[in-house]
Design a protein around this motif. Sequence first.
Motif, short mmCIF file in Angstrom:
data_model
loop_
_atom_site.label_atom_id
_atom_site.label_comp_id
_atom_site.label_asym_id
_atom_site.label_seq_id
_atom_site.Cartn_x
_atom_site.Cartn_y
_atom_site.Cartn_z
N GLU A 136 -5.48 7.13 -3.84
CA GLU A 136 -4.35 7.33 -2.93
C GLU A 136 -4.26 6.18 -1.93
O GLU A 136 -3.17 5.73 -1.59
CB GLU A 136 -4.48 8.65 -2.18
CG GLU A 136 -3.91 9.82 -2.93
CD GLU A 136 -3.85 11.07 -2.06
OE1 GLU A 136 -3.40 10.98 -0.89
OE2 GLU A 136 -4.26 12.11 -2.57
N LYS A 137 -5.41 5.71 -1.49
CA LYS A 137 -5.43 4.60 -0.52
C LYS A 137 -4.84 3.34 -1.15
O LYS A 137 -4.12 2.59 -0.50
CB LYS A 137 -6.85 4.34 -0.02
CG LYS A 137 -7.36 5.39 0.92
CD LYS A 137 -8.74 5.03 1.43
CE LYS A 137 -9.24 6.10 2.38
NZ LYS A 137 -10.57 5.80 2.91
N ALA A 138 -5.16 3.09 -2.42
CA ALA A 138 -4.63 1.90 -3.09
C ALA A 138 -3.12 2.02 -3.26
O ALA A 138 -2.39 1.04 -3.08
CB ALA A 138 -5.30 1.72 -4.45
N LEU A 139 -2.63 3.22 -3.59
CA LEU A 139 -1.18 3.43 -3.72
C LEU A 139 -0.50 3.23 -2.37
O LEU A 139 0.53 2.56 -2.28
CB LEU A 139 -0.89 4.82 -4.27
CG LEU A 139 0.59 5.22 -4.35
CD1 LEU A 139 1.36 4.25 -5.25
CD2 LEU A 139 0.73 6.65 -4.85
N GLU A 140 -1.07 3.80 -1.31
CA GLU A 140 -0.50 3.62 0.03
C GLU A 140 -0.49 2.15 0.43
O GLU A 140 0.48 1.67 1.02
CB GLU A 140 -1.29 4.44 1.04
CG GLU A 140 -1.07 5.94 0.91
CD GLU A 140 -1.99 6.75 1.82
OE1 GLU A 140 -2.72 6.15 2.65
OE2 GLU A 140 -1.97 7.98 1.70
N ALA A 141 -1.54 1.42 0.10
CA ALA A 141 -1.59 -0.01 0.43
C ALA A 141 -0.52 -0.77 -0.34
O ALA A 141 0.12 -1.68 0.22
CB ALA A 141 -2.97 -0.57 0.11
N ALA A 142 -0.28 -0.42 -1.60
CA ALA A 142 0.76 -1.08 -2.39
C ALA A 142 2.13 -0.80 -1.80
O ALA A 142 2.97 -1.70 -1.68
CB ALA A 142 0.68 -0.62 -3.84
N ILE A 143 2.39 0.45 -1.41
CA ILE A 143 3.68 0.81 -0.81
C ILE A 143 3.87 0.07 0.51
O ILE A 143 4.96 -0.47 0.77
CB ILE A 143 3.78 2.34 -0.61
CG1 ILE A 143 3.83 3.04 -1.98
CG2 ILE A 143 5.00 2.71 0.21
CD1 ILE A 143 3.69 4.55 -1.90
N ARG A 144 2.82 0.02 1.33
CA ARG A 144 2.93 -0.72 2.61
C ARG A 144 3.21 -2.20 2.38
O ARG A 144 4.00 -2.82 3.10
CB ARG A 144 1.66 -0.53 3.43
CG ARG A 144 1.61 0.76 4.21
CD ARG A 144 0.51 0.74 5.27
NE ARG A 144 -0.82 0.55 4.74
CZ ARG A 144 -1.59 1.52 4.27
NH1 ARG A 144 -1.17 2.76 4.29
NH2 ARG A 144 -2.80 1.26 3.80
N ALA A 145 2.58 -2.78 1.37
CA ALA A 145 2.80 -4.20 1.07
C ALA A 145 4.26 -4.45 0.69
O ALA A 145 4.86 -5.45 1.10
CB ALA A 145 1.87 -4.66 -0.04
N VAL A 146 4.84 -3.55 -0.10
CA VAL A 146 6.24 -3.70 -0.50
C VAL A 146 7.15 -3.52 0.70
O VAL A 146 8.07 -4.32 0.93
CB VAL A 146 6.61 -2.69 -1.62
CG1 VAL A 146 8.11 -2.66 -1.85
CG2 VAL A 146 5.88 -3.06 -2.90
N LYS A 147 6.90 -2.47 1.48
CA LYS A 147 7.77 -2.19 2.64
C LYS A 147 7.65 -3.25 3.73
O LYS A 147 8.54 -3.39 4.56
CB LYS A 147 7.48 -0.80 3.19
CG LYS A 147 7.99 0.29 2.25
CD LYS A 147 7.85 1.67 2.87
CE LYS A 147 8.51 2.70 1.99
NZ LYS A 147 8.47 4.04 2.59
#
Length: 113
Positions: free
Chosen positions: A57-68
């Motif tokens: 979940e942390k990796a997914l959240e980090a990917a979403i934050r990087a895109v946003k």
Amino acid sequence: MIRKIMSLLLCLAMFTGSASSSLIAKSKTNETEAVPVMAEDIVKKEPLVMASNEPTEKALEAAIRAVKAKIKIPKGFSEFNYSYYGTNSYSGVFWNLNWRTPDNSYIDVSLDQ
């Protein structure tokens, strides 16, 4: 007449070359070699999907934050989906993030780490 003789000689040379290489290949495939088996040589069964290749979940959240951090996702794009491709011998981690609206407009973002 000389051309016919030359072509006959060339065909004969090609035929004998291919015949000898196939005979060599057949003789080498019939040879067997003893291989010692030791306890450490026994193949262990491994799961089809390695736990280290699954996203957290942390990796997914980090990917979403990087895109946003790079682009703004409008509020109307409320349906979210993602794909994750773990590391292998050819590539590293790869994400595909997708935001959709109810009328099927979409924003599709691919990223790696």
